[in-house]
Design an enzyme around this catalytic site. Structure first.
Site, PDB file in Angstrom:
ATOM      1  N   GLU A  43       0.885  -1.158   0.000  1.00 16.47           N
ATOM      2  CA  GLU A  43       0.000   0.000   0.000  1.00 16.47           C
ATOM      3  C   GLU A  43       0.927   1.214   0.000  1.00 16.47           C
ATOM      4  OE1 GLU A  43      -2.940  -0.082   3.078  1.00 16.47           O
ATOM      5  OE2 GLU A  43      -3.680   1.919   2.581  1.00 16.47           O
ATOM      6  N   ARG A 275       5.240 -13.357   9.371  1.00 18.88           N
ATOM      7  CA  ARG A 275       5.865 -12.076   9.104  1.00 18.88           C
ATOM      8  C   ARG A 275       7.189 -11.986   9.858  1.00 18.88           C
ATOM      9  NH1 ARG A 275       2.039  -8.495   9.191  1.00 18.88           N
ATOM     10  NH2 ARG A 275       3.321  -6.665   9.457  1.00 18.88           N
ATOM     11  N   LYS A 285       3.965   0.640  10.062  1.00 22.00           N
ATOM     12  CA  LYS A 285       4.085   1.827   9.208  1.00 22.00           C
ATOM     13  C   LYS A 285       3.514   3.060   9.898  1.00 22.00           C
ATOM     14  CE  LYS A 285       3.376  -0.016   4.628  1.00 22.00           C
ATOM     15  NZ  LYS A 285       2.372   0.001   3.557  1.00 22.00           N
TER      16      LYS A 285
END
Ligand code: ATP
Ligand code: MG
Length: 574
Positions: A43, A275, A285
């Site tokens: 994104e 992850r 983020k």
């Protein structure tokens, strides 16, 4: 192994990670017609971090190894205006890591097609417009033990849903007043299947589609169609999406239901992996953005940031990051890796490639009183003991030199083998020198150390009498040294798990106030003058340093990329 496999490491199947095993099996069975297609879908709302590097190495790595393709797809389904900076950084980072995308795509380009699919689902009675508020929808979702409550709008007639959805699109309704929901199963043990929202109303401009849309698709609805449109074979994502997989599959199956085989849309396989988590490292983020916005760091590429651009600026190499990602592999269990493991991969890589130089971080002047004034020796120094082809250079030596303050003690501690009054040490590549005294200022600070040298030790070799010294220290010639600012870095957080926040505190409580130390008055040997941004050096005995972008023609700035293993520091801890 399939003929399609162009695997330069030709690993035995049992050594392959589970994702590659699936890929190889699919190639063998011809499940996807011999194709391999992956994607990396960031994104564009921030810079990529080291966690993304794991995903990049996996997705692009698989495409490379199996003659497949890997798309760079911007997951821009959320309206947002300014993200050019993020897009530019993402592309630079992927390239820097050593990968090329097959196609660059934008999820927002699929909005029209997604809308049509949604209409198709409404017509099939598989989606409905709900007038409930977000809160009402949330509270009627049910609990782990009890099913959810059906919306009063759940059985709206198809015609009414079609009309309302169309009016949602044309902008008749305010934000939050209606949503489109999939009609699945309010009693499903999997919450994601309890009639998830597919579209919400947001009267916001989008960087790509402008004001064309005021309804935007939700991630789960959008993502599968993006993958499907691109005919992705293996849609690799992180473990949090494991229980979204039934929904991913449901959406595509729902579109395909009732379609003849040749009209069916592509149905990729979603695969989840753990992850990356690293000690002392924050990989959210949103929080990284807060650090940038609140100017707690110098920017997204601050050397303390876990962003790829931060690591690059600090002096990391793509090879070190890729080797780390390969080493940790991929699996299905969330765990925390030690940041020191990553640092070791950097040390290993820079050890092979970094030119050795001498740099003094906190200078202390030393006068060699028996060395002739005006004389300059050009001494030969080895550029890289790990790489004979790197050759040698000359380093000037003169009567006044600088050494590091920590290499001198007026009253030596036990086992201190460096310079102190009466002691003799080797100046690397130069001579043996013996300390004869010190000069102090009015405040009692040592301003100068006096030594004598032994000409018979030129090159730093033992003299004919076989005399040996225990300490070797680095130095730079005062008249020839280049001025530099050196920035030393420590972890940005004081806790191995930065998210481990005491009750009642904000996560910023774990920020390390000493994460950066600036040494403005460093002196480095002249061979570094003119060094370009990004050049790696090993400052002997100090660690690896990289030229920072804040460097100006008259002033070098170095970042410490990673330290060496300091035997003295270890000794002191004993
Ligand atoms: P956000 O913090 O906005 O949720 P994100 O971390 O999900 O962002 P994206 O830009 O959506 O970031 O991620 C792009 C891809 O990188 C996704 O496929 C995601 O699975 C992967 N990714 C993100 N963080 C990690 C991580 N820590 N380890 C491995 N892969 C990751
Ligand atoms: Mg995300």
């Amino acid at each position: 192994m399939s003929e399609n496999v162009k695997n330069d490491n030709a690993k035995a199947p049992e050594r392959l990670d589970f994702v590659r095993r699936i890929v190889e099996e699919d190639l063998q069975t011809g499940k996807w017609g011999g194709r391999v297609a992956t994607r990396f879908p960031p994104e564009p709302n921030g810079y990529l971090h080291i966690g993304h590097a794991k995903s990049i190495c996996l997705n692009f790595g698989i495409a490379n190894e199996y003659n497949g393709i890997c798309n760079l797809r911007y997951d821009d389904t959320n309206p947002a205006k300014e993200e050019e900076e993020y897009v530019r950084s993402i592309e630079a980072d992927v390239k820097w890591l050593g990968f090329e995308w097959s196609n660059k795509l934008w999820a927002s380009d699929y909005f029209d097609a997604m809308y049509d699919f949604a209409v198709e689902l409404i017509k099939k009675g598989k989606a409905y417009v709900d007038d409930q508020t977000a809160d009402q929808i949330r509270s009627s979702r049910g609990t782990a033990t009890a099913g959810g409550q059906a919306s009063p709008n759940r059985d709206r007639p198809v015609e009414e849903n079609l009309e309302l959805f169309m009016r949602m699109r044309t902008g008749e309704f305010p934000d939050g007043s209606k949503v489109l929901r999939a009609k699945i199963d309010m009693a499903s043990p999997n919450f994601n299947l309890r009639d998830p929202v597919m579209y919400r109303i947001l009267h916001q401009s989008h960087h790509n589609t402008g004001d064309k849309w005021c309804i935007y698709p939700m991630y789960d609805w959008a993502h599968g169609f993006e993958d499907s449109t691109e005919q992705i074979t293996h849609s690799i994502c992180t473990l949090e999406f494991e229980n979204h997989r039934p929904l991913y599959d449901w959406f595509i199956d729902a579109v395909n239901e009732g379609r003849p085989p040749e009209k069916r849309i592509w149905h990729p396989q979603q695969i989840e992996f753990a992850r990356l988590n690293l000690t002392y490292t924050m990989l959210s983020k949103r929080k990284l953005l807060a650090l940038v916005q609140e100017r707690i760091v110098r920017g997204w590429d601050d050397p303390r940031m876990p962003t790829i651009s931060g690591f690059r600026r600090k002096g990391y190499t793509p090879e070190a990051i890729r080797a780390f990602c390969k080493h940790i592999g991929v699996n299905k269990f969330n765990s925390m890796h030690d940041i020191q493991l990553l640092e070791n991969f950097l040390r290993d890589d820079l050890n092979k490639r970094a030119t050795r130089v001498m740099g003094v971080l906190r200078p202390l002047k030393v006068v060699i009183t028996n060395y002739p004034e005006g004389q300059v020796d050009q001494l030969e120094a080895i550029n890289n003991p790990e790489d004979a082809s790197a050759g040698t250079r000359t380093v000037p030596f003169s009567r006044e030199i600088y050494i590091d303050r920590e290499d001198f003690m007026e009253t030596p501690a036990p086992k201190y083998f460096r310079l102190y009054p009466g002691n003799e040490v080797r100046l690397r590549y130069a001579y043996f020198v013996r300390c004869t005294g010190v000069v102090k200022d009015a405040a009692g600070e040592i301003t100068e150390v006096h030594c004598t040298y032994d000409p018979a030790t030129k090159g730093g070799n033992s003299p004919p009498d076989g005399r040996k010294v225990k300490g070797t220290i680095h130095w730079v010639s005062a008249a020839h040294a280049v001025d530099a600012e050196v920035r030393l870095y420590d972890y940005l957080f004081t806790k191995p798990d930065p998210e481990d926040v005491p009750e009642g505190f904000d996560w910023k409580v774990n920020l390390n106030p000493k994460s950066e130390t600036v040494l403005p008055g460093a002196k480095v040997e002249p061979s570094v003058s003119g060094a370009t941004v990004g050049t790696h050096y090993q400052f002997e005995r100090q660690g690896y340093f990289t030229v920072d972008k804040d460097t100006t023609p008259g002033r070098l700035v170095f970042n410490r990329s990673v330290g060496l293993k300091d035997s003295w520091a270890k000794e002191q801890k004993k």
